[in-house]
Design a protein around this motif. Structure first.
Motif, PDB file in Angstrom:
ATOM      1  N   UNK A 182       0.839  -1.196   0.000  1.00  0.00           N
ATOM      2  CA  UNK A 182       0.000   0.000   0.000  1.00  0.00           C
ATOM      3  C   UNK A 182       0.879   1.253   0.000  1.00  0.00           C
ATOM      4  N   UNK A 183       0.306   2.320  -0.536  1.00  0.00           N
ATOM      5  CA  UNK A 183       1.010   3.600  -0.564  1.00  0.00           C
ATOM      6  C   UNK A 183       0.362   4.577   0.410  1.00  0.00           C
ATOM      7  N   UNK A 184       1.199   5.469   0.927  1.00  0.00           N
ATOM      8  CA  UNK A 184       0.754   6.535   1.806  1.00  0.00           C
ATOM      9  C   UNK A 184       1.078   7.865   1.115  1.00  0.00           C
ATOM     10  N   UNK A 185       0.155   8.805   1.098  1.00  0.00           N
ATOM     11  CA  UNK A 185       0.406  10.068   0.390  1.00  0.00           C
ATOM     12  C   UNK A 185       1.516  10.878   1.041  1.00  0.00           C
ATOM     13  N   UNK A 186       2.119  11.754   0.240  1.00  0.00           N
ATOM     14  CA  UNK A 186       3.236  12.571   0.725  1.00  0.00           C
ATOM     15  C   UNK A 186       2.823  13.448   1.895  1.00  0.00           C
ATOM     16  N   UNK A 187       1.532  13.821   1.952  1.00  0.00           N
ATOM     17  CA  UNK A 187       1.073  14.686   3.047  1.00  0.00           C
ATOM     18  C   UNK A 187       1.193  14.020   4.399  1.00  0.00           C
ATOM     19  N   UNK A 188       1.269  12.668   4.455  1.00  0.00           N
ATOM     20  CA  UNK A 188       1.420  11.988   5.741  1.00  0.00           C
ATOM     21  C   UNK A 188       2.741  12.349   6.414  1.00  0.00           C
ATOM     22  N   UNK A 189       3.732  12.683   5.630  1.00  0.00           N
ATOM     23  CA  UNK A 189       5.035  13.066   6.175  1.00  0.00           C
ATOM     24  C   UNK A 189       5.513  14.297   5.393  1.00  0.00           C
ATOM     25  N   UNK A 190       5.015  15.488   5.743  1.00  0.00           N
ATOM     26  CA  UNK A 190       5.329  16.686   4.954  1.00  0.00           C
ATOM     27  C   UNK A 190       6.807  17.039   4.997  1.00  0.00           C
ATOM     28  N   UNK A 191       7.165  18.025   4.211  1.00  0.00           N
ATOM     29  CA  UNK A 191       8.574  18.357   4.004  1.00  0.00           C
ATOM     30  C   UNK A 191       9.276  18.733   5.300  1.00  0.00           C
ATOM     31  N   UNK A 192       8.607  19.469   6.185  1.00  0.00           N
ATOM     32  CA  UNK A 192       9.272  19.864   7.422  1.00  0.00           C
ATOM     33  C   UNK A 192       9.625  18.655   8.286  1.00  0.00           C
ATOM     34  N   UNK A 193       8.762  17.627   8.260  1.00  0.00           N
ATOM     35  CA  UNK A 193       9.069  16.405   9.005  1.00  0.00           C
ATOM     36  C   UNK A 193      10.195  15.629   8.338  1.00  0.00           C
ATOM     37  N   UNK A 194      10.190  15.617   7.005  1.00  0.00           N
ATOM     38  CA  UNK A 194      11.271  14.898   6.295  1.00  0.00           C
ATOM     39  C   UNK A 194      12.623  15.539   6.563  1.00  0.00           C
ATOM     40  N   UNK A 195      12.647  16.860   6.660  1.00  0.00           N
ATOM     41  CA  UNK A 195      13.917  17.528   6.966  1.00  0.00           C
ATOM     42  C   UNK A 195      14.448  17.076   8.327  1.00  0.00           C
TER      43      UNK A 195
END
Length: 935
Positions: A186-199
């Motif tokens: 299954x895929x999870x949308x990018x919004x589940x882990x937004x850019x600030x969290x990825x940083x």
């Protein structure tokens, strides 16, 4: 878990906050003051002292030197430092202290010791490394990581979550406890882990949430303490949206470890537990250590793969460039390489926009759709490559673009040109873990900020998406762009270098290439090739009576007529002045060359309209044939030159074909040789002088000399009329010695008068400069005539530098050591790299006066003048504008900042006596004026 508001979960800086998870305590120490500047509200549970007893106090009231001394001594840094782990007891409670520095602050985080800490033994490490070495792919290495993390932490669900190019995530592996549901595939949308969290995940490799239902505690700060950077904190509270997300998915506790490959976030190991749970500090550190080792291993594999890919792209691009260089000199040869380019980049279609025309290969949309696509490309940044793997929503209304151009790689080239690589649509069926919030709750104002409630799998058909462009493909596209721009610019420079700037015909360099190819084809195919040497009759009269502007216009008209008289495969070149040459290959019969010569004579004899006046001239032609007369380039040219001389001798406006009788013991040949030889001694050869003046005050700066031969039958001939004969009869050394001797003798005479001697330059043909030993000749004449050489100059054509640059550069340097300087004539018509030109010891750069003629649009000429002037500034040499024939040309040259002027408008050619008058005027009007300095 109650947390303080962070603000918008997609934009807030998650590193800063005033609340912590209650699973541990925190003490912050300012290393500059050695004082405790902040602590967690619950700190008393761990060390027995409340915040009021700690804030503003020395850290030593809580910790010993053994516990915190090393951390306090660490240098200030904002970079990640692995925490120092210490064991300690506070009021009988065993604690672990994890301390790290960030800037000038030391954060000490305390948590109770676990009764049975997990140990990563030496044997365990060896076994792990052996298993890691057996993994052949990044995915397999990452699977080993989740197995290790699952065994270490004991969480109910451990997922390997890989990021896709658009930052959607897909679960590609998982370890599940019995009865626990999973999300594999299954895929999870990018919004589940937004850019600030990825940083944050990129710098802090682990994150623990012990209990989503537990309350957080406040971070209490001293009045002098600002916000704390909690990037590397073990217990930093997380955003409420993420807590709600975990609750909605049925998770009570979580732990995650980042997978960093080549400095980028490759994926996560996400651990879920259905009840509250916290791995021990030892377990968390072990998981991070394993993740780092696997990340290094995956990085090495990725680096190896990328280098292999780069090498393959370099090889393929080199093959494309090699193919371009072996084809037409027209840069549109690129069109022939569209299919190979498409293959290299796995593109199904390629579009090339060159010279405002479109060329394409492979699967491309229809013309109407392409028009829309081209319009959209105008918005692209032309300084960089643009890669898209999904259709622009604005273009989605065009079905052909969706089908054939869902993926695009835009490669801007020089000017308005570009390449566009296209990839076709890859319709994909995607299984999502829950419907995206934007669709599920589209009516809510802040729907995307609210975690979705359902994670039930649902299927979506994704259209308008192509296979993504890989980073090494985009890098290779940048290399292709650089290669093609260099190739195009080189083609343009070669086009300029191989063509006469006035007439657009081939110049000497291109003519020699064409002649060599004609000779090769003639010998190989047993075919005839012809060389036509052409010289205009009565052209000098047009120059003298109507000016050089009229002469240039006439040369352009002559060039147009000559081009119209030959076949496309033949070459028409202008060698200089009014001297032209034609190379005709694949001639069936010798008579065909004669008929061509006759047609040329008839066509050139027709009147020309120049400056609204009818002008009639003639043309003399000398013809030589390969292999009939010679098979060597120099011999063919010499034969054609001699035939041309015979044509002129026969009354002009006619042609002569070379025959052996022209040389073999004929009285005419001997007479011609004797006439030239005698001219070197009997006074029929003479020099004329033309002044070069300062552009502002019109003061005399120097002279340029030209040789003239008073022929008994033909009148005054310029050097270009008899130079081929001098070369043919091997008289160039004697002629060059005569010219230098005359200049030195004249200079000695002027000095004895006495007159202020100015620099005097001798105009030398390229073959004179190369073939004659000028250095020793000048030394010998200087000693013989007892005169210095520091005022002597030589003028050589810039195109001569291309003939044999190393030898010419060496000779210029030797002359410089004697005090003799060299001027570069006709600057801007050759193709000599500026870095090479900068190494030469040159005196001046001479440019054609035609740049200063008035026209309706002087933009192009003004730009060229500015470039030449800037080159002169960089090389620190002045510019001389030659052939200034009118007041307009002089005014424009002065306005352009040109230092020196030369031409008929200022002075015609002078006899030595007339030149002497200029020297007397200079002596009278400019007392104390210094001659041109040696540069």
């Amino acid at each position: 878990m109650n947390t303080a508001p962070f603000g918008n979960c997609k934009t807030t800086d998650l590193s800063y906050g005033d609340r912590l998870q209650s699973i541990g305590g925190l003490v912050a120490i300012d290393k500059r003051t050695q004082l405790i500047c902040a602590c967690s509200e619950n700190i008393e549970e761990f060390i027995g002292a409340c915040p009021d007893e700690l804030l503003g106090k020395s850290w030593q009231v809580v910790f010993t030197d053994d516990q915190m001394g090393s951390s306090i001594a660490r240098a200030d840094t904002t970079a990640r430092q692995l925490p120092l782990i210490q064991k300690a007891e506070f009021r009988g409670k065993a604690m672990l202290i994890a301390s790290h520095s960030i800037g000038s602050i030391v954060l000490a985080e305390l948590e109770p010791c676990q009764p049975e800490p997990h140990q990563f033994t030496f044997a365990g490490r060896v076994g792990f490394l052996e298993r890691l070495a057996m993994t052949g792919t990044a995915e397999n290495a990452a699977r080993l990581l989740i197995e290790t993390v699952a065994a270490t932490t004991g969480h109910d669900r451990v997922m390997l979550y890989k990021f896709l190019p658009d930052w959607h995530g897909e679960v590609i592996a998982e370890c599940l406890k019995p009865g626990v549901g999973g999300y594999l595939g299954l895929r999870f949308p990018a919004a589940d882990l937004p850019e600030n969290a990825r940083r944050l995940y990129l710098v802090n490799w682990q994150r623990v949430i012990a209990d989503v239902r537990a309350d957080t505690v406040a971070l209490v700060r001293h009045q002098d303490c600002g916000p704390l950077d909690l990037t590397f904190s073990q217990f930093r509270a997380v955003h409420p949206v993420h807590i709600q997300y975990l609750k909605n998915i049925g998770v009570e506790a979580s732990f995650s470890v980042s997978i960093i490959v080549a400095g980028k976030l490759w994926g996560l190991v996400a651990c879920h537990h259905l009840t509250a749970k916290i791995p021990s500090l030892d377990q968390r550190q072990m998981c991070e250590e394993v993740a780092r080792m696997i990340g290094l291993h995956m990085t090495a594999m990725e680096d190896f793969r990328v280098e292999q890919s780069r090498a393959a792209y370099r090889e393929r691009l080199a093959a494309i460039l090699g193919a371009l260089r072996t084809q037409s000199e027209d840069r549109r040869a690129l069109v022939s390489q569209l299919a190979p380019i498409g293959k290299v980049f796995s593109a199904q279609g390629v579009l090339a926009h060159l010279d405002h025309q479109d060329f394409h290969n492979g699967s491309v949309p229809d013309d109407i759709s392409l028009g829309a696509l081209r319009n959209s490309l105008q918005m692209n940044d032309r300084s960089r490559i643009t890669a898209l793997h999904s259709i622009n929503p604005v273009l989605a209304q065009y079905p052909a673009l969706v089908r054939f151009a869902s993926g695009s790689l835009y490669i801007p080239l020089a000017g308005e040109d570009y390449l566009l690589l296209l990839r076709t649509e890859q319709v994909e069926t995607v299984r999502w873990a829950g419907r995206p919030q934007s669709e599920a709750d589209s009516g809510e104002e802040f729907a995307e900020l609210t975690p979705r409630a359902s994670f039930r799998a649902w299927t979506e058909t994704v259209k308008g998406v192509a296979y993504p462009w890989q980073e090494e493909q985009i890098e290779a596209a940048g290399n292709l762009r650089a290669l093609l721009i260099e190739f195009t610019e080189k083609q343009q420079l070669e086009e300029m270098a191989l063509h006469d700037p006035l007439t657009g015909l081939a110049n000497r360099a291109m003519f020699e290439k064409a002649l060599q190819e004609a000779i090769r084809q003639s010998i190989k195919g047993n075919l005839l090739a012809a060389v036509f040497m052409l010289d205009l009759d009565r052209f000098k009269q047009v120059n003298d009576t109507m000016g050089h502007a009229a002469g240039d216009a006439l040369l352009i008209e002559v060039a147009g007529r000559l081009k119209g008289l030959v076949r496309a495969r033949d070459t028409v070149a202008r060698l200089g002045g009014d001297e032209f040459v034609i190379v005709a290959c694949d001639i069936q019969h010798a008579e065909d060359a004669s008929r061509t010569a006759e047609r040329i004579i008839r066509e050139i004899h027709r009147p020309f309209i120049i400056q609204d006046r009818s002008v009639e001239i003639g043309i003399s032609i000398g013809v030589s044939m390969c292999p009939t007369h010679a098979v060597e380039q120099d011999e063919l040219l010499a034969d054609a030159d001699l035939a041309l001389y015979q044509a002129k001798n026969a009354g002009r406006n006619t042609f002569k074909s070379y025959s052996n009788e022209m040389l073999s013991g004929s009285e005419q040949h001997e007479s011609l040789r004797k006439g030239l030889t005698d001219s070197l001694h009997n006074g029929s050869l003479s020099l004329v002088y033309q002044p070069i003046l300062g552009s502002r005050k019109k003061t005399l700066q120097s002279f340029e000399t030209f040789a003239r031969w008073q022929h008994p039958d033909k009148g005054v001939l310029s050097a270009r009329d008899f130079l081929p004969l001098l070369e043919k009869f091997q008289l160039l050394p004697e002629f060059t010695e005569w010219g230098i001797r005359q200049v030195l003798m004249q200079g000695r005479l002027w000095m004895r008068k006495p007159l202020p001697l100015v620099p005097v330059s001798i105009n030398l043909a390229a073959r004179q400069f190369i073939a004659v030993d000028l250095v020793n000749l000048c030394i010998a004449l200087s000693r013989e005539l007892e005169v210095g050489l520091e005022w002597l100059r030589f003028d050589i054509d810039e195109t001569a530098l291309q003939a044999d640059f190393p030898r010419i550069a060496a000779k210029i340097a030797e002359l410089f050591r004697l005090g003799i300087l060299v001027n570069i004539d006709h600057f801007g018509q050759g193709l000599v790299p500026l870095n090479k030109l900068g190494d030469l010891k040159i005196n001046t750069l001479k440019v054609s006066g035609r740049y200063f003629e008035w026209s309706r649009d002087n933009t192009s000429n003004d730009a060229l003048i500015a470039i030449v002037r800037e080159i002169g500034r960089v090389l620190q040499v002045p510019i001389v504008a030659c052939q200034i024939e009118s007041e307009v040309m002089a005014t424009r040259a002065i306005a352009a900042g040109i230092e020196y002027l030369q031409g008929y408008h200022l002075s015609k050619e002078l006899t030595p006596d007339a030149a002497e008058e200029w020297l007397r005027d200079r002596a009278g009007s400019e007392q104390g004026h210094q001659p041109e300095e040696n540069r």
